[in-house]
Design an enzyme around this catalytic site. Structure first.
Site, PDB file in Angstrom:
ATOM      1  NE  ARG A 168      -3.685  -2.410   0.113  1.00  0.00           N
ATOM      2  CZ  ARG A 168      -3.390  -3.521  -0.577  1.00  0.00           C
ATOM      3  NH1 ARG A 168      -2.353  -3.549  -1.403  1.00  0.00           N
ATOM      4  NH2 ARG A 168      -4.133  -4.591  -0.470  1.00  0.00           N
ATOM      5  CB  SER A 218      -8.782  -2.033   4.699  1.00  0.00           C
ATOM      6  OG  SER A 218      -9.338  -3.231   4.287  1.00  0.00           O
ATOM      7  CD  GLU A 288      -5.226  -0.173   2.996  1.00  0.00           C
ATOM      8  OE1 GLU A 288      -5.037  -1.219   3.656  1.00  0.00           O
ATOM      9  OE2 GLU A 288      -5.866  -0.157   1.926  1.00  0.00           O
TER      10      GLU A 288
END
Ligand SMILES: Cc1cc2nc3c(=O)[nH]c(=O)nc-3n(C[C@H](O)[C@H](O)[C@H](O)COP(=O)(O)OP(=O)(O)OC[C@H]3O[C@@H](n4cnc5c(N)ncnc54)[C@H](O)[C@@H]3O)c2cc1C
Length: 295
Positions: A168, A218, A288
């Site tokens: 990510r 998320s 995230e």
């Protein structure tokens, strides 16, 4: 007044540009559809000496309640070109192209290798920046090269390796590069097979994720060998809420905007979840989603 100035909106509510449906106003907001417009936007911010921010579809963003001082530029560059050869397919696609739209286009053209990404509600630019991934595949697995621009307006192309993809993350955040377009390595496929795979994965998503409720996906990153959502669930936090922000009852990894949440509600809930997970497991979990705006 220049052409670009005429297109700039003032006091634009960022809740209209984020999947969380949260956030104060951006002082200035502009959607750019071409590289020329993007260059003019950068020049404008430089001349006015104001900060500049770039967004895609706002599906990984939390904008603070005080909003954003400066110019927010939504990248809406939409070009697409497909080069088919016998054993491979190269697809070059603009940063503003939506992942779902691309998945549908590739299905129509009988091109396989992108099915896993179909349900990600962002743009290609956001997916490259985040090295988005699903079902065991990340953007780094299919990207050949990406054309980008720095804040001086210089345009250059980075190879897969040069984009320094990690979980990510990528070089784009570190170096403030703006993603213009990317070239993907895909393959010739069979329409029915592509469609079956996409339908199966989208169904799975719908069953497991709170798609119907506003969120930024998320909330926390996975960690080596640890499923963060499971830890949150085991802390008994499913359904726990602060103000209008709630830990999804369907998937503990998602904080959702269940009832007109403020950014502060979300941030307080994130802090609470982190504390509880640390108390029980001694593990520090990390966000995230990306947070922007005045604190
Ligand atoms: C219901 C739901 C499900 C999701 N499922 C997944 C999933 O399965 N896998 C996954 O990885 N993510 C998932 N996400 C998170 C999100 O969709 C991805 O991170 C997506 O790639 C973000 O793209 P975006 O265009 O919305 O980017 P934004 O949210 O607009 O931006 C994200 C970051 O990228 C930067 N950025 C965006 N475009 C550019 C550009 N052109 N140039 C430079 N910087 C840019 C922004 O500055 C920001 O820091 C999900 C989100 C939701 C709401």
């Amino acid at each position: 007044m220049s052409n670009i100035e005429k297109k700039i909106k003032q006091n634009e509510p960022m809740k209209n540009h984020t999947s969380f449906k949260i956030g104060g106003t951006a002082d200035l907001f502009l959607k750019v559809a071409t590289i020329e417009e993007l260059m003019q936007a950068i020049e404008y911010a430089k001349t006015k000496k104001i900060p500049i921010y770039f967004i895609g579809n706002g599906s990984n963003l939390l904008v603070t309640d005080k909003g954003i001082r400066g110019l927010v530029v939504k990248i809406d560059i939409q070009n697409i070109s497909i080069q088919k050869a016998e054993n491979s397919v190269k697809v070059t696609v603009g940063a503003g192209y939506k992942m779902m739209a691309l998945a549908r286009e590739l299905l129509n053209q009988e091109i396989t290798g992108f099915e896993e990404f179909a349900g990600i509600p962002g743009t290609i630019g956001g997916a490259i920046y985040m090295n988005a991934g699903a079902y065991g595949k990340e953007m780094k697995d299919i990207v050949i090269s990406t054309k980008c621009m720095d804040l001086d307006g210089k345009i250059f192309t980075l190879s897969n390796k040069e984009q320094e993809f990690t979980y990510r993350d990528s070089i784009f955040e570190k170096n403030n590069y703006i993603i213009l377009e990317t070239t993907l390595q895909l393959n010739n496929g069979i329409k029915s097979k592509i469609e079956n795979k996409m339908t199966k994965l989208l169904k799975e998503r719908k069953e497991k994720q709170p798609i119907g409720e506003p969120s930024a996906g998320s909330t926390f990153k996975r960690q080596e060998g640890i499923i963060t959502a499971k830890l949150i669930d085991e802390c008994g936090l499913k359904g726990y809420s602060i103000g209008g922000a709630k830990v999804s009852e369907k998937h503990a990894g998602f904080v959702v905007n269940s009832n007109n949440a403020t950014a502060k509600d979300v941030l307080d809930l994130i802090k609470y979840i982190k504390e509880k997970v640390y108390e029980k497991y001694g593990i520090k979990i990390e966000e995230e989603l990306r947070i922007i705006g005045e604190e």
